[in-house]
Each structure stands twice: as C-alpha cells, then as structure tokens.
Design an enzyme around this catalytic site. Sequence first.
Site, short mmCIF file in Angstrom:
data_model
loop_
_atom_site.label_atom_id
_atom_site.label_comp_id
_atom_site.label_asym_id
_atom_site.label_seq_id
_atom_site.Cartn_x
_atom_site.Cartn_y
_atom_site.Cartn_z
N ASP A 1 -1.07 3.01 1.08
CA ASP A 1 -0.69 2.41 2.12
C ASP A 1 -2.06 1.90 2.75
O ASP A 1 -2.79 2.76 3.44
CB ASP A 1 -0.46 3.80 2.84
CG ASP A 1 0.38 4.00 4.22
OD1 ASP A 1 -0.45 2.28 4.90
OD2 ASP A 1 0.64 4.24 4.92
N LYS B 1 1.20 -3.70 10.28
CA LYS B 1 -0.01 -4.36 11.49
C LYS B 1 -0.79 -5.33 11.08
O LYS B 1 0.40 -6.16 11.75
CB LYS B 1 -0.76 -3.18 11.42
CG LYS B 1 -0.17 -2.46 11.48
CD LYS B 1 -1.26 -0.69 11.87
CE LYS B 1 -0.56 0.67 12.79
NZ LYS B 1 -0.40 1.80 11.68
C1 LIG Z 1 0.30 2.67 11.51
C2 LIG Z 1 0.52 2.94 10.37
C3 LIG Z 1 1.40 3.65 9.54
C4 LIG Z 1 2.94 3.33 10.13
O1 LIG Z 1 3.35 1.52 10.99
P1 LIG Z 1 3.98 1.61 11.83
O2 LIG Z 1 4.62 0.00 12.42
O3 LIG Z 1 4.26 1.63 12.91
O4 LIG Z 1 5.81 2.18 11.59
C5 LIG Z 1 1.73 3.85 8.38
N1 LIG Z 1 0.37 4.26 7.39
C6 LIG Z 1 -0.90 3.91 8.24
C7 LIG Z 1 -2.06 4.01 7.41
C8 LIG Z 1 -1.13 4.07 9.81
O5 LIG Z 1 -1.72 3.81 10.25
#
Ligand SMILES: *Cc1c(COP(=O)(O)O)cnc(C)c1O
Length: 431
Positions: free
Chosen positions: A242, A271
């Site tokens: 992730d 992000k």
């Molecule tokens: C922010 C985040 C998510 C979720 O992303 P969203 O766009 O807020 O749904 C998933 N995994 C990690 C590591 C994150 O920092």
Amino acid sequence: METFFTMSLASRDHEIIWHPYTQMQTAALPIGIVRGEGSLLYAEDGAVYLDAVSSWWVTIHGHSHPYIAEKVAQQIKELDHVLFAGFTHRPAVELAERLLSILPHNQKRIFYSDNGSTAVEVALKMAIQFWENRGTPKRRIIAFRDSYHGDTFGAMSVSSRSAFTQPFVQYLFEVEFLDVPVPGKEQLVLSQIQEILKKGDVAAFIFEPLLLGTAGMVMYEPAILDDLLEICQQSNIITIADEVMTGFGRTGKNFATEFLKNQPDILCLSKGLTGGVMALGVTSSTAAIYEAFLSDNPAKTFFHGHSFTANPIACATALASLDLFTDVICQENRLRISQQHAQFRSKLSNHPTIKECRQLGTVLAIEFNTGETSYFNNVRQKLYQFALDNNVILRPLGNIIYVMPPYCTTNEQLAQIYGVVTGMLTLIAEN
Ligand SMILES: *Cc1c(COP(=O)(O)O)cnc(C)c1O
C-alpha cells in the site's frame, strides 16, 4: 439574500456540512480557504497558512500549480469523461504506460479507481479472487496491527482495530495481525508470521512499506520487510504494497518498495498520484495476477468498477504531475527537504521532551514524551491550535508531530515550520 452572501464560508458551512474525522459538536468553525499557491493557503479572513502536512499528505508540487491547471483546462475541453468498460482514452493509456515505466519491473497491469481506499479494496478483491479463480481458494489475510489502509469496509478490516473502527468491529472480516517490525522487534515478527503460516490458508499480506502514516509515522527497516516478502513468496502468499502515502517521493525514492530486493505482487497508489489535485486510485499487478482472471468462463471476470474509473481529467492531472515529479527540480527539492529535516533533527537530539525523532526522506516525525499516545490526547488539540496561531498547519497524531510538506516548500518556509515545532517543545515543557 444579502446577509447570506456576507456570511463567512465558515458559518454557512457550519449550518449544513458534516466534516470528516470531526466531532461537530465541539469542533471550532472550519477555516474557509479561498486560494492556494505553492505551500500557502489563503483564508477568507486574510490569514495565510503554511501547509506543512500537504493537505492530508496529497499535495506534492504545491497548490494550484499553473502547469497542472493548464493541463487540466486542456483536458476538460477535449474530453471530460467516458465510461471505461468497452472504451478507453489517451490520458488513461499514457498514464498506465508512464506508471509501469517507473513502478517495480514486475508490475504489468494498471487498474484504475477513485481513491486510496478503493485502490486497497481492489487489491484485496484481486488477491482473494486470484485464488478462487485458480481453484484453490484461500481465506486469511495478514496485515500489520497498527496499519491504516482506508475507511471503506475491506480497507478498515485490514487496518488496526482502534477507536476509529470500534463501532464496526463485528462487521469487519478477520485478519491475522503482525506487530510492526520496528527496530528490535524483527525476530518477534518473524516468529509471529511463522505461527500464522502453520494455520495455512493465507491468501495475501498487505502492508504499508517502511512507513506507517496514521499509526504515527512509525518506521521500520527494509531488511525485515524483505524477509517477510521472501517468506510470503515461498509460501505462495500474494504481497500487496500500500504505497498510497509513501508513493511519489515521500520516502526519498519514487516508491518505498525501491528500498527492497523483493517486489510486491500488487501495489496501491493514490494521494500524490495526481499531485494531490484530483481523486484517483491505481492498483497495479503482475502478469501472473492478471492472467488468473483470463478465462472462457465469465465468472472469472474481475467484477469491479466505479462510475469515475479512469476519469480523463484525473488521469491528465496525474500525467501533468508526473511531468513535474520526474523533473530534476523536483528531485533536487526532495533532496533539499530531506537534508533540511536531517539538520533540524540533529539540533533536536537530546531534547528532554522528545521521546524519539524519526525521519524517512521528506517525512519528519517527532514523538513527544507525554506518556499517552491516543488520538484523543488533549495535548493534540493544544499543539494543533498553537501551530494554527502561528500560521502553520500541523496536525499531530496523538503526541506525535510530523512534517510532510509539498516539495516546493522553501528553506525559509521550512525554517518557519521548524520554529513552530520548537515552540511546541517549549509549550510541552511548560505543561
Ligand atoms: C490515506 C491512506 C489510504 C486511504 O486513502 P483515501 O484516499 O483517503 O481513501 C490508504 N492507505 C494509506 C497507507 C493511506 O495513507
């Protein structure tokens, strides 16, 4: 009508809007932002804020970047949206080509969605259906105990069980949790995974590589992650990185997985993908994962999609962001910020109110010696307000303060941020 329009954004908002992660009864009025430029956000009351947290870890080139704005404007005039089943378009194709050229070499396919949580949902569903399609269904998923993978149900299930997930806990699927292998805990975690493997039936291991954001910018070494990946590969377990937060330069490399010898089977991005401008998610996979879905049997299709899958404007935004990201200026800025962080960090060492100071690339985290580490810790509110009063946006995670600025943040702006952090130390010492 007249009074309506003379009311502030903040008070109009307060009547009708429900904000994320906000206790609406006690929250202060939101700050109305009317304009953004570089690392600065301009409020309706004339205040100017330095965005030291990249607006929840997304903004990488600064706000309202003219190059991205130009590319978005071009795209919206050319093609705004088209359904993505049975159709395709240039931004989606070009973005997939460019991502595959910078992602780990084993990544061969790009699946689009809308955000980080959906990128994770897609990854989990791919991993589970992979085994189903192969005729060898497996049920268990391994994750780190303190991880955060998003707020939808699948993503919540593989995230830490916390105050955030408590009301839903009976609806979350079971996960095998490993401790985070922070320095000193490596052997413990290796024995934990061996115990889980004895039970068999493990479909996938999902992890935030090297840096757990929401857990409090918790960091661990590449060597132990490589060991875990190797164990998973030997045991036929799909590995899911992730990189929603760590992607696009945060850790000092393009992707955190570049620190590893072993490559994950699936990777999640969001992000920074669009420079933090548009909502877009990507789940990439190896050829082997993809091929398990190829069949004359329609039941083996990957039945997942969103209305806005591969939205052309979002893809064009990501392409523009990549242009900036791969430019030497951006690389120099990332290095510069890392060096500034390191210098500031060396000045902080031995400070009595600091428990630990951690850094990975452009992410700096300072854990204060205030005992309790809960999100609801009242130190958090004081520190947050102190930073705002000093025109810097810093959102503590419990008793951890972190700096994760857009890469365009200047040295003068960094000095301003560090000044506020230093002020926080005094504030805590006096408490
Ligand atoms: C922010 C985040 C998510 C979720 O992303 P969203 O766009 O807020 O749904 C998933 N995994 C990690 C590591 C994150 O920092």
